[in-house]
Design a protein around this motif. Sequence first.
Motif, PDB file in Angstrom:
ATOM      1  N   GLU A 180      -0.503  -0.571  -4.349  1.00  0.00           N
ATOM      2  CA  GLU A 180      -1.926  -0.299  -4.146  1.00  0.00           C
ATOM      3  C   GLU A 180      -2.108   1.167  -3.761  1.00  0.00           C
ATOM      4  N   LYS A 202      -9.327  -3.153  -6.648  1.00  0.00           N
ATOM      5  CA  LYS A 202      -9.728  -3.971  -5.509  1.00  0.00           C
ATOM      6  C   LYS A 202     -11.086  -3.489  -5.033  1.00  0.00           C
ATOM      7  N   ASN A 230       0.840  -1.201   0.000  1.00  0.00           N
ATOM      8  CA  ASN A 230       0.000   0.000   0.000  1.00  0.00           C
ATOM      9  C   ASN A 230       0.880   1.258   0.000  1.00  0.00           C
ATOM     10  N   ASP A 282      -6.957   0.611  -4.888  1.00  0.00           N
ATOM     11  CA  ASP A 282      -7.512   0.033  -3.662  1.00  0.00           C
ATOM     12  C   ASP A 282      -8.832   0.724  -3.289  1.00  0.00           C
TER      13      ASP A 282
END
Length: 708
Positions: free
Chosen positions: A579, A630, A547, A609
């Motif tokens: 992400e 996602k 992330n 994300d």
Amino acid sequence: MKLRFGLQARFLVAMALVLLVVLVMLGVLLQRQRLVERESEALSSDVIHQLVDGYLHGQGRELATRLADNLANPLYYSDLDAIGSILRDQKRDDLVQYLMVFDTAGHLVHDGSAEIEGYGQPMGDPLAAAATAAAGPHVQATAQVLEVSAPIRVGSERIGGVRIGLSMAVAHRFEQRNAERLRGRIDELSQRHQGWLALMLLALLAVLVAAAWYVQRLLVRPIRQLAASARRIEAGDYSVQDHGDTRNDELGDLVRAFDRMSESVARHDRDVRRMAYTDALTGLTNRLAFRESLDHRLMLLRGSGRQLALLFADIDDFKRVNDTLGHEAGDEALLQFANRIREAVEKYGGDDALLARFGGDEFVILIQEGDVRASATRLAEVLVAELRRPLDIHERQVFLGTSIGITLFPEDASSATALMKNGDIAMYQAKVAGKNGFRFYSRAMDHAVERRVHMEQELRGAWERGELSVVYQPVCRTSDGRVVGAEALLRWQHPMLGTIAPSVFIDVAEQSGLIEQIGPRVLHAACTEAVRWMQLGEGEKLFVSVNVSPRELRRGDLPEVVAECLRETGLPASSLHLELTETSVISDELQAAALLARLHSTGVKVWLDDFGTGFSGLSHLRRVPVDGVKIDRSFVADLQRDPDDLALTTAIIAMAHSLGITVVAEGVEKESQYNLLAERGCDLVQGYWLSHPVSASEFTHLLARRMR
């Protein structure tokens, strides 16, 4: 106290010195005049004395010669009566003290008296011998008398002589009378001259007084007025009136120049005050002016029982506008926000409301009319609604919002400093609560802030102390259930506080900027671990997803950081997935597209994300080059119960596949969820049903078991 020796005083002193010099000169002149008068009197006395003396000598000689001629016959014939008559005629003159006629032997013949007491007797006085022996007119004198004698002749024969005594006392009195008359004349002239001198002195004094008045009016008074105006300007009073001087001289030029200068100073003072008390961008009151006004109002409100409310409004995620669109766009956004806030305050804040910009993206509003709590609530609701609407900046729509903190006087605090601190705390709590809302200050917020500050302090150095660790949650393929990668997640195990939730400390790290130090370390640790996975054996290459926080993304050097990490660890770029949150990417598509293009050039893949939670919708997938999305866990959780979530999830999968984008679903906690996602073609899934996040060693064991 220091005495001031001003221009007028100097002029008066100079005039006094001039007057003193003139008086000294007049004194010297008068002294010289006195000396001249005394010298003139002395010379006049000498002249009068000489004149009198000459007169006596001349008169005596003339009188002696005439008597000698007149007495010749009477003496020859011894006519005493005739002699006496002639002598008595001459003795009527006061100047003649005595007359004596004598014979050749020096015997007295007649003295002009009736008795002739010394007749025939020799003359025994000291002057007789010289008079008897003189062959011609003879002059001799004593202190009392000037005597002139002359022989009396008949033909050539001398028959006697005559003596005339002129009184020196009478002559002296004559001299004195003439001297006094001359002295009186001189005194009269002196008094007349002194009168003229006195008139001249009075005229000089009048000239000096007139000059002093003229200088006072023409020079000193204007200069004093200029000095007084200058002192007022020095004291901060710039309301100096125009002197209106129309004189066409140097001082008039000076006065007019001073008036122009004072106008310029006043204008610059107004400009400086406006700059000092006004925000240059929005034209609103600034922090300094607001604080002064707040202090003044609090002083008036103390003890009155009246309330006051402060609203601290901070724009949510404003920094990304500057970072993505530039500072000009940020200024435009601030102006539009300021105008919306101003309109709302004018409509709902009351007549005494005060709006200020504290700098950056923070605005403060003061209201004190009526029920301030209700007014503050109503105004905050309006502001949240108005500032949520999109901004049109450089032909693009920007969605921001605002977080507002509200504090009340005297309920929350009684001082300006405490109120401003409380308002700032309440505003921060509004951001923590999810942004785009408002919160009233409460005492509990102080403890929350203290906890946050303490947490920030503890977070510093937590990586070095080994309190932070990276865990990995497996990501599985729906088609065969095989593990194809893992998401690296950060965990914090505090020795005293225990396990701290990522939702708590990640936000602290993001707000404090510590994420910029922690993020690259997490990336390096994840890449290092992924290299170990590749060494377990042949087979499909696993990826690791990391992330990236919005703050790291805004720095702009993320591609360089990623490339350096790949070089150091030796991980293939295709095995690293980054992400990024949907909101951080779609806030500025142009910059996001440029950044993602640079990341793709390194070979890494980018996933979006928390997809579906942003404001922009699916259309942005066509303009932002991402490799995967996602689906947020909030959609996955209600797939079985909420048809809308199922329909939206299906639409996301279909659109993403049409664009060639991989779809990952997170938060899969049930088999039924997994089956629904697999039926609709979702590529990858992760969640507790498959595996909880595990340590690096546990993930390695998991991989080893599945490979057997």
